[in-house]
Design a protein around this motif. Sequence first.
Motif, mmCIF file in Angstrom:
data_model
loop_
_atom_site.group_PDB
_atom_site.id
_atom_site.type_symbol
_atom_site.label_atom_id
_atom_site.label_comp_id
_atom_site.label_asym_id
_atom_site.label_seq_id
_atom_site.Cartn_x
_atom_site.Cartn_y
_atom_site.Cartn_z
ATOM 1 N N LEU A 807 0.925 -1.467 0.400
ATOM 2 C CA LEU A 807 0.196 0.496 0.028
ATOM 3 C C LEU A 807 0.610 1.412 0.170
ATOM 4 O O LEU A 807 1.875 0.987 0.661
ATOM 5 C CB LEU A 807 -0.898 0.116 1.013
ATOM 6 N N SER A 808 0.100 2.052 -0.770
ATOM 7 C CA SER A 808 1.430 3.779 -1.034
ATOM 8 C C SER A 808 -0.005 3.908 -1.322
ATOM 9 O O SER A 808 -0.967 4.111 -1.552
ATOM 10 C CB SER A 808 3.002 3.095 -1.713
ATOM 11 N N TYR A 809 0.390 5.768 -0.663
ATOM 12 C CA TYR A 809 -0.601 7.225 -1.264
ATOM 13 C C TYR A 809 0.777 8.341 -1.811
ATOM 14 O O TYR A 809 1.504 8.502 -1.453
ATOM 15 C CB TYR A 809 -1.532 7.444 -0.638
ATOM 16 N N ASN A 810 -0.285 8.940 -2.319
ATOM 17 C CA ASN A 810 0.658 10.622 -2.184
ATOM 18 C C ASN A 810 -0.239 11.570 -2.888
ATOM 19 O O ASN A 810 -1.391 10.968 -3.575
ATOM 20 C CB ASN A 810 1.345 9.940 -4.592
ATOM 21 N N VAL A 811 0.152 12.635 -2.164
ATOM 22 C CA VAL A 811 -0.560 13.656 -2.479
ATOM 23 C C VAL A 811 0.171 15.023 -3.421
ATOM 24 O O VAL A 811 1.006 14.606 -2.324
ATOM 25 C CB VAL A 811 -1.030 14.789 -1.121
ATOM 26 N N THR A 812 -0.673 15.504 -3.820
ATOM 27 C CA THR A 812 0.542 17.046 -4.959
ATOM 28 C C THR A 812 -1.297 18.383 -4.829
ATOM 29 O O THR A 812 -2.223 17.952 -4.503
ATOM 30 C CB THR A 812 0.178 16.503 -6.291
ATOM 31 N N TYR A 813 -0.135 19.156 -4.383
ATOM 32 C CA TYR A 813 -0.131 20.841 -4.238
ATOM 33 C C TYR A 813 -0.149 21.848 -5.081
ATOM 34 O O TYR A 813 0.569 21.385 -5.166
ATOM 35 C CB TYR A 813 -0.362 21.175 -3.011
ATOM 36 N N ASN A 814 -1.277 22.416 -5.616
ATOM 37 C CA ASN A 814 -0.618 22.943 -7.040
ATOM 38 C C ASN A 814 -1.274 24.501 -6.761
ATOM 39 O O ASN A 814 -2.352 24.260 -6.398
ATOM 40 C CB ASN A 814 -0.647 22.557 -8.170
ATOM 41 N N PHE A 815 -0.182 25.503 -6.277
ATOM 42 C CA PHE A 815 -1.194 26.985 -6.300
ATOM 43 C C PHE A 815 -0.442 28.412 -7.210
ATOM 44 O O PHE A 815 0.603 28.169 -8.117
ATOM 45 C CB PHE A 815 -0.812 27.010 -4.811
ATOM 46 N N THR A 816 -1.343 28.505 -8.309
ATOM 47 C CA THR A 816 -1.379 29.579 -9.190
ATOM 48 C C THR A 816 -1.648 31.055 -8.408
ATOM 49 O O THR A 816 -2.527 31.174 -8.116
ATOM 50 C CB THR A 816 -0.890 28.957 -10.253
ATOM 51 N N LEU A 817 -0.665 31.902 -8.851
ATOM 52 C CA LEU A 817 -1.170 32.942 -7.984
ATOM 53 C C LEU A 817 -0.733 34.452 -9.476
ATOM 54 O O LEU A 817 0.930 34.220 -9.585
ATOM 55 C CB LEU A 817 -0.402 33.412 -7.354
ATOM 56 N N TYR A 818 -1.817 34.614 -9.849
ATOM 57 C CA TYR A 818 -1.229 36.256 -11.264
ATOM 58 C C TYR A 818 -1.536 36.888 -10.091
ATOM 59 O O TYR A 818 -2.963 37.166 -9.494
ATOM 60 C CB TYR A 818 -2.611 36.035 -12.417
ATOM 61 N N LYS A 819 -0.766 38.782 -10.362
ATOM 62 C CA LYS A 819 -1.051 39.954 -10.256
ATOM 63 C C LYS A 819 -0.647 40.651 -11.334
ATOM 64 O O LYS A 819 0.331 40.631 -11.657
ATOM 65 C CB LYS A 819 -0.287 40.361 -8.683
ATOM 66 N N GLN A 820 -1.342 41.136 -11.292
ATOM 67 C CA GLN A 820 -1.761 42.485 -12.147
ATOM 68 C C GLN A 820 -1.673 43.725 -12.360
ATOM 69 O O GLN A 820 -2.497 43.994 -11.061
ATOM 70 C CB GLN A 820 -2.303 42.135 -13.681
ATOM 71 N N GLN A 821 -0.581 44.801 -12.116
ATOM 72 C CA GLN A 821 -0.769 46.537 -11.024
ATOM 73 C C GLN A 821 -2.295 46.440 -11.397
ATOM 74 O O GLN A 821 -2.658 47.807 -10.613
ATOM 75 C CB GLN A 821 -0.250 46.745 -11.273
ATOM 76 N N LEU A 822 -3.519 46.399 -12.337
ATOM 77 C CA LEU A 822 -4.624 46.906 -12.359
ATOM 78 C C LEU A 822 -5.695 46.186 -12.246
ATOM 79 O O LEU A 822 -6.683 46.514 -12.461
ATOM 80 C CB LEU A 822 -4.930 47.609 -14.618
#
Length: 889
Positions: A807-822
Amino acid sequence: MYLKHLLATWALLLSIILASAQQTFTINGVVKDSSAVPLDVATIAIVTKNGSGLAFTNTNQQGIFSCKLQTNDNSLSIKVTAIGYEQKIVPISSYTSQPYTIILKKKVNLLKEVKVTSLKKVSLVSDTLIYNVKAFKEQNDRVIADLIGRLPGIKIDDKGAISYNGKPISKVYLDGDNLLDGRYKLATNNVPVNAVEQVQVIERDQPIKALNGYTVTNNVALNLKLTDSARAITINTGHAGIGNSAYSGEFNNMFFKSKNKSINNLKANNIGENLEHENADVGVSLNNETILKKAAPFLSITSSELPSLDEKYYLMNNDFAGNINTLLKLKSDWTLRMNVATLQLKRRYNFNNSVNYFLNRDTVRYTEIQNHLHRLNQWQIQSQIEKNSNAIYVKSLTKLDLPTWKKNGSTIQNDQELTQNLPTQYLSVSNETVIIKALGINNILQYNGLTQYYKLDERLETSPGLHENIINNNKSYFFLAQQTQTKNTFIHQTISFKTKFNKFILSTAIGLSYNSNLLTSNLYKTDSLHVTSVVGDRFKNDIIFNNLGLLGKASATYLLKKGVITAEVTPTFNFIDYNSKTNFIDKKNRYFSLNPSIDFRKNLGRYSEINFRYLKQTTFGEVEDIYPGSILVNYRQFNFNETPLPITKNNSANVRFSYRKPLAMLFYNLNLGYDKTQQNFINSFEIDNGLTKSTAINFNNTAKKYSLGGNISKYLYFASLNISANANTSLQRGFNFYNDEILPFNIKSIAATLTARKKIFNKITVSVSGELSRFINEQSTVNGKTVNTTNIEKLKSTWQHQLNQKLSYNVTYNFTLYKQQLQQPMHNIFLDMNVKYAPTKWKSFFELQCLNLITQKVYKQINSTSNQLFIFDIPLRARTFLLKYSFTF
């Protein structure tokens, strides 16, 4: 006058070649190991006193070699190398037919600065770096791509393309056999990791035996050395999976005999795995002289922007793919290869766009809501016959490509709703023939021929009628149809002669290139009474375009002690004619271009290398660049041209420093690039709400780009930690032409990525990857400079835990942030989980895949240029569970 100079150059080179004729000798012998067993893997080189190679060959299955050469030098030697054996140099006592018997000893590497454990992971033999698969394999690895992506110095991108220390991989061989050319994903994504013993990196890949010693290549290839068990049996793998409105299935059949290799598979899914990439040609060769033409589609129904996000989160698909790939080794060094593939794809696209153009006197905005269905029916067939021997090389490769797209859907732009339909039919058939013949010892005659024909038919239908003020005198109408057809014939033929003497390799060539295009297009409208008529002659094209190039080529290569320098020139006369009775065009153009280049490569010590390349090249426009009649390329844009034949002059220079110390598993490189592009035209855009008119007009247009980048990869033995980092920055300068104003712009970018992977307690593996990017777009206006800045932050982390043998498992976390001045910051978060259960002594296992566990519903992204802000959002796939059963037999 230019032709006289060209002929004089060829005559001078030929006179040098003929003057270098010398007496011919034959060196025979046999190579054995210390147990008197013949070696069929040995490389033979006849070298001078300073180590320069004059002739090259390989031993056959009986360990026998025969090598011819022309020389008056009495201080030559036989240099023998073989993987796993010590190199041996035997002086040539006399030029007689008496055979030499050469005994090689097995090699034992003792390196003081490296722990002996490193030998279990990697080894280096000549220009080949060998990764031991067992030393890197982990329990959850399924196919060889899972392992390759973790090897120090090697990287696999999102499309499956592989690079080694910053250089793209051209091919992936299977036990030295080229089954797939650049479509090597079919091997890396399907060959089981347990079937591979070694992953070998070949840094100077030059597989044509007849060209050994006559060409200097910069290609990098991988060779998958298979296990003995994989060569002895047929391997069948696959899986079946089902979930909440989700399915996935796959079956692979593979056998790797010494005389016959084959990879065949069937795949189907609706879980966002895009099988359109399955047959993609991801290999990149740095030595291709001529490549096939690709039809440029004129029409489209969707935005060209796609999210920078893994397709499994948003692609609504039903995909089927099938492949048959077989290679047969025949007698007398002949091989026959067949590759057949089919794709049957169906996918839905739903997304919203908000576009803002910041112009000198105005800001133009429009919104789009698109809902489309795309279907593809494609067949690809390739057949190749090849002979690869020391005396002669012959290859004939025939390709047939038959894709048919059917795209339709609805679009709402600025609250105006319309329906669209775009069927596309494409046909491409081609043949490439190469013949290389050794003339004596130091001369080579080579023929390269390429012939291709393709045809593309497109028809864009929109309802109700669009742009009444342009199409129908401000009167509403029912239906609009844009039709285009292109036909192209491409012929490229060259004959070259190569010779070598001392440290020089000289080459001269003559040939021709012929490209004939035919473009016909027209725009049709249907009124409320269902009467169809043409819109007018200004929306019609009937263009015949011909480009005949008479070309020559002269190159000189000088072999340094630990490097090479090559200077090359390709003088070309182009006779370009195009005419149209409909548009009253009859143009004849004559051009001469020299197209020089220089390459320099030098080893700096044992582990580092520096490369320099300069190239000046002139290219000319084709039929898609000169048509004068307007074409409705999509529901919101018209294109046409008011310019003479487009001419592009490109000057590029690149310096690359690379360092690799394989046994210490340290790799890094640094690249510095400069590009200057000069064109005699610029695309002028007239932007109104929801409508763009693009016109190519006469203008002296110059753009420059400066770039600096590098990456590093290191495995830390003491910490069982693999780390890699890369960074790049660039500056681009040019001009925009919007709404009758030409405005200079600068685009600055900088990006950095850091990845670390660590094993904990031998059961837990943690990997973390972070990326920071910053784009600064500056545009000058009469009111000053406007600056548009976008920052992007990405983080991906994975926790893998092997609870026990089953038995095995894996967990994946993805985060993306867009910052535009307007704009307000936009962030996206994804959480995935996989659980695997593998019963003891089973060759199969069960897997539960959980996708988008936190159920993010919409992905948002910001893209910006010097005068444009593009906000993109797309609905995502719902939380998905898939239970898979994977098998091997």
